[in-house]
Enzyme design. Structure first.
Site, PDB file in Angstrom:
ATOM      1  CB  VAL A  23     -17.259   1.547  -2.415  1.00  0.00           C
ATOM      2  CG1 VAL A  23     -17.657   0.241  -1.735  1.00  0.00           C
ATOM      3  CG2 VAL A  23     -15.952   1.362  -3.178  1.00  0.00           C
ATOM      4  CE  LYS A  68      -4.502   0.877   0.202  1.00  0.00           C
ATOM      5  NZ  LYS A  68      -5.575   0.125  -0.473  1.00  0.00           N
ATOM      6  N   GLY A  74     -19.934   7.234  -1.691  1.00  0.00           N
ATOM      7  CA  GLY A  74     -19.065   7.472  -2.827  1.00  0.00           C
ATOM      8  C   GLY A  74     -19.191   6.350  -3.841  1.00  0.00           C
TER       9      GLY A  74
END
Length: 354
Positions: A187, A81, A185
């Site tokens: 998702v 990440k 948003g």
């Protein structure tokens, strides 16, 4: 900030790198948790962190979560990440993205990046001009895998919510089931639309109130203020914003028998999964239910690397396996008395050789 390797969220990470480019103003952290199964894959987050330690915590926790997520999704990828530390104005420049792309490229393929919070497809296109180790790029044709991972994440969460409703409530449909969604948003909004199509009752909330109100109006749902959504009496609480919301206070506020959503690292600390179980709340481990996005970008990347065609049906088939994995976790939890988060962690750790 103390030495990051003494922090609670450091988990024998293979590599944690600070990237600073004076010319562009880029400051970023790239964390590789595990490359046991393949290159560390995970998105890049662009966010303003008031304290540097918060950025490091995010990088460490999110990269570990990606190791577990990719392993449990059956992907030949490890976990990584990146977080880009944005200024208060969240200004993003092409020079910063170019410098970040150079940093990814310098890792020689050990890390493969894609979109996350604050990063768009267009940003990934800019990064891809400096490195080949990137996915989540725009695709042509409705049958091509790849592109924005948000809708695929939403698809997996939708399937996972239906599995949770069946396991906990004995219902094979979400028609009339009340779902409180935190975050609307890409998702959360996608999850809401899929559930609304099946006749679920929705309560929506977002820090951007206008967005949540507009979606609630479109789908015939209700709106709740951001500070009230967790205490909404409902059948399913679905967190789809930022993580670490399930702490002592948050869990005590819940009025739902199921927690199933796409936010990463929903549990603030170890032990909070057990607190949910003690209250009789069924928890869908976040990195299992929200794997749809990484499945999409992983298939895009792997197919390109191998020169193979990859259509969207293969992505959908893999996403459709998410409910079965959740059911396996819940069955083991029911039998052993161990909370679902710990069951999932143990499965993932075994898969990555730990």
């Amino acid at each position: 900030m103390t030495a990051f390797w003494t922090e609670p969220d450091f988990d024998d990470h293979e590599n944690v790198q600070l990237v600073h480019d004076r010319k562009s103003g880029l400051t970023a952290i790239i964390a590789l948790h595990s490359t046991h199964l393949g290159p560390g894959a995970g998105g890049t987050r662009f966010w303003h962190y008031p304290e540097p330690k918060d950025a490091m915590r995010d990088a460490l926790r999110l990269s570990r979560g990606m190791s577990y997520k990719n392993a449990m999704a059956g992907l030949p990828l490890g976990g990584g990440k990146a977080v880009i530390l944005a200024g208060k104005d969240k200004a993003k420049t092409s020079e910063m993205l170019a410098a970040f792309g150079d940093a990814v490229d310098a890792l020689g393929g050990r890390y493969v990046t894609a979109e996350d919070v604050g990063i768009s497809e267009a940003d990934m296109v800019a990064v891809s001009k400096r490195t080949e180790f990137v996915s989540g790029l725009p695709v042509s044709g409705e049958d091509a895998a790849g592109g924005d991972p948000g809708p695929f994440t939403a698809m997996g969460i939708y399937h996972g919510i239906k599995a949770a409703v069946l396991h906990k409530m004995g219902k094979d449909s979400v028609k009339g089931v009340h779902v409180a969604i935190q975050g609307t948003g890409s998702v959360g909004g996608g999850v809401a639309r899929l559930l609304a199509h099946d006749g679920a009752k929705l309560t929506l909330s977002d820090i951007h109130e206008d967005r949540a109100k507009a979606l609630a109006g479109e789908l015939g749902g209700e709106f709740a203020p951001a500070d009230a959504i967790m205490s909404t009496a409902c059948d399913v609480f679905s967190p789809n914003a930022l993580g670490a919301i399930l702490d002592d206070e948050g869990i005590a506020r819940l009025e739902a028998p199921i927690v199933a959503g796409g936010a990463n690292n929903q549990l603030a600390r170890q032990g909070h999964g057990q607190k949910l179980a003690d209250r009789g709340i069924l928890y869908a481990p976040d990195y299992v239910i929200n794997a749809g996005g990484i499945i999409s970008v992983a298939m895009e990347y792997l197919c390109k690397r191998h020169g193979d065609p990859c259509d969207i049906n293969e992505v959908r088939k893999r996403i459709a396996l998410i409910p079965g994995r959740l059911e396996e976790i819940w069955a083991e939890s029911d039998t052993s008395g161990v909370s679902p988060d710990v069951v999932a962690d143990r499965m993932a750790q075994k898969l990555i050789g730990r």
